[in-house]
Design a protein around this motif. Sequence first.
Motif, PDB file in Angstrom:
ATOM      1  N   UNK A  47       0.846  -1.202   0.000  1.00 63.03           N
ATOM      2  CA  UNK A  47       0.000   0.000   0.000  1.00 63.03           C
ATOM      3  C   UNK A  47       0.881   1.251   0.000  1.00 63.03           C
ATOM      4  N   UNK A  48       1.886   1.270   0.881  1.00 60.12           N
ATOM      5  CA  UNK A  48       2.789   2.421   0.963  1.00 60.12           C
ATOM      6  C   UNK A  48       3.514   2.647  -0.370  1.00 60.12           C
ATOM      7  N   UNK A  49       3.976   1.570  -0.998  1.00 60.57           N
ATOM      8  CA  UNK A  49       4.670   1.686  -2.285  1.00 60.57           C
ATOM      9  C   UNK A  49       3.763   2.286  -3.357  1.00 60.57           C
ATOM     10  N   UNK A  50       2.492   1.891  -3.376  1.00 68.89           N
ATOM     11  CA  UNK A  50       1.598   2.409  -4.405  1.00 68.89           C
ATOM     12  C   UNK A  50       1.276   3.886  -4.150  1.00 68.89           C
ATOM     13  N   UNK A  51       1.238   4.313  -2.887  1.00 74.04           N
ATOM     14  CA  UNK A  51       1.010   5.727  -2.583  1.00 74.04           C
ATOM     15  C   UNK A  51       2.204   6.558  -3.045  1.00 74.04           C
ATOM     16  N   UNK A  52       3.414   6.073  -2.787  1.00 78.15           N
ATOM     17  CA  UNK A  52       4.626   6.762  -3.253  1.00 78.15           C
ATOM     18  C   UNK A  52       4.618   6.826  -4.779  1.00 78.15           C
ATOM     19  N   UNK A  53       4.245   5.732  -5.423  1.00 76.76           N
ATOM     20  CA  UNK A  53       4.179   5.693  -6.889  1.00 76.76           C
ATOM     21  C   UNK A  53       3.136   6.682  -7.405  1.00 76.76           C
ATOM     22  N   UNK A  54       1.987   6.769  -6.734  1.00 67.11           N
ATOM     23  CA  UNK A  54       0.964   7.747  -7.139  1.00 67.11           C
ATOM     24  C   UNK A  54       1.514   9.172  -7.065  1.00 67.11           C
ATOM     25  N   UNK A  55       2.302   9.447  -6.023  1.00 62.32           N
ATOM     26  CA  UNK A  55       2.896  10.787  -5.900  1.00 62.32           C
ATOM     27  C   UNK A  55       3.868  11.050  -7.051  1.00 62.32           C
ATOM     28  N   UNK A  56       4.673  10.045  -7.370  1.00 59.53           N
ATOM     29  CA  UNK A  56       5.604  10.189  -8.498  1.00 59.53           C
ATOM     30  C   UNK A  56       4.842  10.446  -9.797  1.00 59.53           C
ATOM     31  N   UNK A  57       3.765   9.700 -10.019  1.00 62.36           N
ATOM     32  CA  UNK A  57       2.972   9.869 -11.239  1.00 62.36           C
ATOM     33  C   UNK A  57       2.289  11.233 -11.260  1.00 62.36           C
ATOM     34  N   UNK A  58       1.835  11.677 -10.118  1.00 64.49           N
ATOM     35  CA  UNK A  58       1.213  12.996 -10.025  1.00 64.49           C
ATOM     36  C   UNK A  58       2.208  14.087 -10.415  1.00 64.49           C
ATOM     37  N   UNK A  59       3.456  13.908 -10.001  1.00 66.61           N
ATOM     38  CA  UNK A  59       4.514  14.854 -10.359  1.00 66.61           C
ATOM     39  C   UNK A  59       4.828  14.773 -11.854  1.00 66.61           C
ATOM     40  N   UNK A  60       4.947  13.564 -12.387  1.00 61.99           N
ATOM     41  CA  UNK A  60       5.219  13.379 -13.819  1.00 61.99           C
ATOM     42  C   UNK A  60       4.106  14.005 -14.668  1.00 61.99           C
ATOM     43  N   UNK A  61       2.854  13.817 -14.234  1.00 61.12           N
ATOM     44  CA  UNK A  61       1.710  14.347 -14.990  1.00 61.12           C
ATOM     45  C   UNK A  61       1.492  15.834 -14.741  1.00 61.12           C
ATOM     46  N   UNK A  62       2.267  16.411 -13.796  1.00 60.08           N
ATOM     47  CA  UNK A  62       2.168  17.819 -13.411  1.00 60.08           C
ATOM     48  C   UNK A  62       0.786  18.156 -12.836  1.00 60.08           C
ATOM     49  N   UNK A  63       0.276  17.236 -12.021  1.00 61.31           N
ATOM     50  CA  UNK A  63      -0.986  17.468 -11.331  1.00 61.31           C
ATOM     51  C   UNK A  63      -0.708  18.251 -10.048  1.00 61.31           C
ATOM     52  N   UNK A  64      -1.712  18.909  -9.548  1.00 66.24           N
ATOM     53  CA  UNK A  64      -1.582  19.682  -8.315  1.00 66.24           C
ATOM     54  C   UNK A  64      -1.549  18.753  -7.095  1.00 66.24           C
ATOM     55  N   UNK A  65      -1.114  19.301  -5.974  1.00 62.75           N
ATOM     56  CA  UNK A  65      -1.103  18.519  -4.737  1.00 62.75           C
ATOM     57  C   UNK A  65      -2.527  18.157  -4.317  1.00 62.75           C
ATOM     58  N   UNK A  66      -3.496  18.996  -4.666  1.00 61.29           N
ATOM     59  CA  UNK A  66      -4.900  18.706  -4.373  1.00 61.29           C
ATOM     60  C   UNK A  66      -5.359  17.451  -5.116  1.00 61.29           C
ATOM     61  N   UNK A  67      -4.898  17.304  -6.354  1.00 63.91           N
ATOM     62  CA  UNK A  67      -5.261  16.134  -7.151  1.00 63.91           C
ATOM     63  C   UNK A  67      -4.659  14.881  -6.552  1.00 63.91           C
ATOM     64  N   UNK A  68      -3.400  14.951  -6.150  1.00 60.10           N
ATOM     65  CA  UNK A  68      -2.774  13.795  -5.510  1.00 60.10           C
ATOM     66  C   UNK A  68      -3.523  13.416  -4.238  1.00 60.10           C
ATOM     67  N   UNK A  69      -3.827  14.402  -3.390  1.00 63.68           N
ATOM     68  CA  UNK A  69      -4.524  14.126  -2.123  1.00 63.68           C
ATOM     69  C   UNK A  69      -5.893  13.492  -2.385  1.00 63.68           C
ATOM     70  N   UNK A  70      -6.618  14.006  -3.359  1.00 60.57           N
ATOM     71  CA  UNK A  70      -7.928  13.436  -3.674  1.00 60.57           C
ATOM     72  C   UNK A  70      -7.776  12.030  -4.248  1.00 60.57           C
TER      73      UNK A  70
END
Length: 159
Positions: A47-70
Amino acid sequence: MKPPGEEDNRRLGTLLLNTLEREMRLWRAPVLKNGCIQGSDIGPSQYQEVIVWMHEMSTVFQFSSETFALGVCVLNSLLATVKAPFKYLKCMAITSLILAAKVNEEDEVIASVKHLLEQSGCKFSTAEILRMERIILNKLHWDLYIATPIDFIHIVSTN
């Protein structure tokens, strides 16, 4: 800047209470049982690994921190609702992030699902992501507004 008056304090209190009531009504978190998320074979480290991966993908896609949190909140709500095998975790995670982007980001910022999948290196098809979108939306009753910690920060910082 003038100090907040009684009316401003009352408005801030109302906003915080309304957001907190909604969060209490809708917020669900996955429960650990026997070292795995209840009803699945997903462990805390996975679970922790997938959350870290989601953050990396959010950064790659240039999404906002709000999008990552949601996206994380959507994934948590889904994991608390369904029995999910590990093999679908990444598909659920990327789809949660894509749905969060559709809620929070401008249309111009969001690339096509096919392009997002290519950028992420996921081996899922566009059809699999669209099918997972329908599953998530149905399980969450089409309500993707989930209060996130960032919502509370915005309320406090803008008032």
